[in-house]
Design a protein around this motif. Sequence first.
Motif, PDB file in Angstrom:
ATOM      1  N   GLN A 108      61.713 -21.206  42.662  1.00 19.99           N
ATOM      2  CA  GLN A 108      60.463 -20.782  42.103  1.00 19.99           C
ATOM      3  C   GLN A 108      59.426 -21.012  42.780  1.00 19.99           C
ATOM      4  N   VAL A 109      59.221 -22.427  43.026  1.00 21.20           N
ATOM      5  CA  VAL A 109      58.286 -23.163  43.445  1.00 21.20           C
ATOM      6  C   VAL A 109      58.171 -22.560  45.221  1.00 21.20           C
ATOM      7  N   VAL A 110      59.167 -22.768  45.670  1.00 16.63           N
ATOM      8  CA  VAL A 110      59.589 -21.948  47.123  1.00 16.63           C
ATOM      9  C   VAL A 110      59.477 -20.790  47.229  1.00 16.63           C
ATOM     10  N   GLY A 111      59.348 -19.854  46.206  1.00 19.09           N
ATOM     11  CA  GLY A 111      59.296 -18.621  46.382  1.00 19.09           C
ATOM     12  C   GLY A 111      57.664 -18.285  46.243  1.00 19.09           C
ATOM     13  N   MET A 112      57.514 -18.942  45.221  1.00 13.83           N
ATOM     14  CA  MET A 112      55.817 -18.662  45.691  1.00 13.83           C
ATOM     15  C   MET A 112      55.002 -18.932  46.383  1.00 13.83           C
ATOM     16  N   ILE A 113      54.937 -19.998  47.933  1.00 14.78           N
ATOM     17  CA  ILE A 113      54.194 -20.381  48.321  1.00 14.78           C
ATOM     18  C   ILE A 113      54.802 -19.196  49.251  1.00 14.78           C
ATOM     19  N   LYS A 114      56.036 -18.942  49.359  1.00 13.89           N
ATOM     20  CA  LYS A 114      56.191 -18.269  50.730  1.00 13.89           C
ATOM     21  C   LYS A 114      56.250 -16.610  51.203  1.00 13.89           C
ATOM     22  N   THR A 115      56.392 -16.156  49.410  1.00 10.80           N
ATOM     23  CA  THR A 115      56.320 -14.877  49.141  1.00 10.80           C
ATOM     24  C   THR A 115      54.612 -14.662  48.456  1.00 10.80           C
ATOM     25  N   GLY A 116      54.545 -15.357  47.684  1.00 16.12           N
ATOM     26  CA  GLY A 116      53.210 -14.711  46.898  1.00 16.12           C
ATOM     27  C   GLY A 116      53.845 -14.128  45.712  1.00 16.12           C
ATOM     28  N   LYS A 117      54.917 -14.542  45.074  1.00 22.67           N
ATOM     29  CA  LYS A 117      55.266 -13.858  44.241  1.00 22.67           C
ATOM     30  C   LYS A 117      56.029 -14.428  43.501  1.00 22.67           C
ATOM     31  N   VAL A 118      56.427 -14.347  42.157  1.00 25.59           N
ATOM     32  CA  VAL A 118      57.424 -14.628  41.336  1.00 25.59           C
ATOM     33  C   VAL A 118      57.638 -13.818  40.161  1.00 25.59           C
ATOM     34  N   VAL A 119      59.134 -14.067  39.968  1.00 26.49           N
ATOM     35  CA  VAL A 119      59.971 -13.028  38.826  1.00 26.49           C
ATOM     36  C   VAL A 119      59.602 -13.480  37.439  1.00 26.49           C
ATOM     37  N   SER A 120      58.828 -12.341  36.915  1.00 26.26           N
ATOM     38  CA  SER A 120      58.267 -12.837  35.504  1.00 26.26           C
ATOM     39  C   SER A 120      59.539 -12.711  34.727  1.00 26.26           C
ATOM     40  N   LEU A 121      59.115 -12.832  33.258  1.00 24.86           N
ATOM     41  CA  LEU A 121      60.662 -13.020  32.069  1.00 24.86           C
ATOM     42  C   LEU A 121      60.710 -12.099  31.367  1.00 24.86           C
ATOM     43  N   GLN A 122      60.501 -10.696  31.591  1.00 20.34           N
ATOM     44  CA  GLN A 122      60.540  -9.686  31.937  1.00 20.34           C
ATOM     45  C   GLN A 122      61.763  -8.521  32.661  1.00 20.34           C
ATOM     46  N   GLY A 123      61.527  -9.345  34.331  1.00 19.59           N
ATOM     47  CA  GLY A 123      62.544  -9.074  35.301  1.00 19.59           C
ATOM     48  C   GLY A 123      61.534  -8.247  36.440  1.00 19.59           C
ATOM     49  N   THR A 124      59.912  -8.026  36.359  1.00 24.44           N
ATOM     50  CA  THR A 124      59.363  -7.726  36.886  1.00 24.44           C
ATOM     51  C   THR A 124      58.413  -8.442  37.819  1.00 24.44           C
ATOM     52  N   THR A 125      58.761  -8.212  39.191  1.00 25.69           N
ATOM     53  CA  THR A 125      57.955  -9.080  40.451  1.00 25.69           C
ATOM     54  C   THR A 125      56.757  -8.847  40.147  1.00 25.69           C
ATOM     55  N   VAL A 126      56.142 -10.237  39.929  1.00 32.98           N
ATOM     56  CA  VAL A 126      54.095 -10.603  40.563  1.00 32.98           C
ATOM     57  C   VAL A 126      53.484 -10.879  41.200  1.00 32.98           C
ATOM     58  N   ASP A 127      52.847 -10.392  41.734  1.00 37.98           N
ATOM     59  CA  ASP A 127      51.646 -11.151  43.009  1.00 37.98           C
ATOM     60  C   ASP A 127      50.954 -12.325  42.467  1.00 37.98           C
ATOM     61  N   ILE A 128      51.494 -13.511  43.021  1.00 33.70           N
ATOM     62  CA  ILE A 128      50.782 -14.905  43.062  1.00 33.70           C
ATOM     63  C   ILE A 128      50.093 -15.513  43.560  1.00 33.70           C
ATOM     64  N   GLN A 129      48.838 -16.383  43.793  1.00 35.57           N
ATOM     65  CA  GLN A 129      48.856 -17.194  45.295  1.00 35.57           C
ATOM     66  C   GLN A 129      49.232 -18.262  45.083  1.00 35.57           C
ATOM     67  N   ALA A 130      49.278 -19.179  45.256  1.00 36.10           N
ATOM     68  CA  ALA A 130      49.510 -20.741  45.613  1.00 36.10           C
ATOM     69  C   ALA A 130      48.369 -21.826  46.234  1.00 36.10           C
ATOM     70  N   ASP A 131      47.524 -22.779  45.578  1.00 36.03           N
ATOM     71  CA  ASP A 131      46.679 -24.112  46.282  1.00 36.03           C
ATOM     72  C   ASP A 131      47.659 -25.139  45.842  1.00 36.03           C
ATOM     73  N   THR A 132      48.419 -24.801  43.910  1.00 29.96           N
ATOM     74  CA  THR A 132      48.790 -26.134  43.912  1.00 29.96           C
ATOM     75  C   THR A 132      49.130 -25.636  42.926  1.00 29.96           C
ATOM     76  N   ILE A 133      50.470 -26.541  43.110  1.00 33.58           N
ATOM     77  CA  ILE A 133      51.664 -26.721  42.168  1.00 33.58           C
ATOM     78  C   ILE A 133      51.235 -27.894  40.824  1.00 33.58           C
ATOM     79  N   CYS A 134      51.648 -27.044  39.675  1.00 36.20           N
ATOM     80  CA  CYS A 134      52.056 -28.471  38.567  1.00 36.20           C
ATOM     81  C   CYS A 134      53.098 -28.759  38.101  1.00 36.20           C
ATOM     82  N   LEU A 135      53.493 -30.187  37.764  1.00 34.65           N
ATOM     83  CA  LEU A 135      54.835 -30.788  37.722  1.00 34.65           C
ATOM     84  C   LEU A 135      53.651 -31.503  36.038  1.00 34.65           C
ATOM     85  N   HIS A 136      53.934 -31.272  34.582  1.00 33.83           N
ATOM     86  CA  HIS A 136      53.973 -32.150  33.540  1.00 33.83           C
ATOM     87  C   HIS A 136      54.561 -33.217  33.848  1.00 33.83           C
TER      88      HIS A 136
END
Length: 252
Positions: free
Chosen positions: A199-227
């Motif tokens: 999911q992380v690699v996808g967000m960085i490379k494509t600027g998108k993430v697949v939502s829980l509902q199955g739709t593709t959402v535009d997203i920009q990543a400067d930092t990734i959070c790990l808990h």
Amino acid sequence: MKKQLTIDLNCDMGESFGPWKMGDDEAVLPYVSAVNIACGFHAGDPSTMMKTIQLALKYKVKIGAHPGFQDLVGFGRREMQLTAREVYALVVYQVGALAACAKVQQTTLQHVKPHGALYNMAARKPELADAIAAAVYDIDPRLVLYGLSGSELIRAGRAKGLNVYREVFADRTYQQDGTLTPRSDKHALIHDPKQAAEQVVGMIKTGKVVSLQGTTVDIQADTICLHGDGEEAVQFARTVNQTLKDNQILIR
């Protein structure tokens, strides 16, 4: 020449309290580039704050304050109805405390990232986002403000003139409006490190993430959070770190 992809990898830390221990901070530190240290309100205590800064210095990672609601029992994950003025004071108090802990160890803070319910409320409530941005700016305009990608907090930080980092999450699922799935939902967390890393690699490379509902959402990543509080935190950190390297994404 292909542009080098870079990303900041941050983790919430310093969440132990007195004799009670949460997470294995030192085991996670080799895999991240920044830490968000609890400031004693939702987790942590003065000794833990001092020790976590010391560990961050040892591993040469950037240090940030992680202010949250004053709710130890609820770990800062329960919404509280505070005024914008109260939120401003809350942030100033906690960031100031961690900044002092850093100063006596001859270092400084790089960033501020609100925690839990405060973070999520500031993502959607402009008045709270503005209060947090104002507090950070008034403490030190050089501080970076971390906020949910596409949120009110990012807007407020920019409006105030702060450097902002748009944050995405490795171990959380997303809704179709770009918000995080509430923790009350059984599908809120990703438990498979490989799935999280993909999911992380996808967000960085494509600027998108697949939502829980199955739709593709535009997203920009400067930092990734790990808990850092999950049972599999170390495995997550290791897997995400290695997957980023395998994809020629520089952690900085």
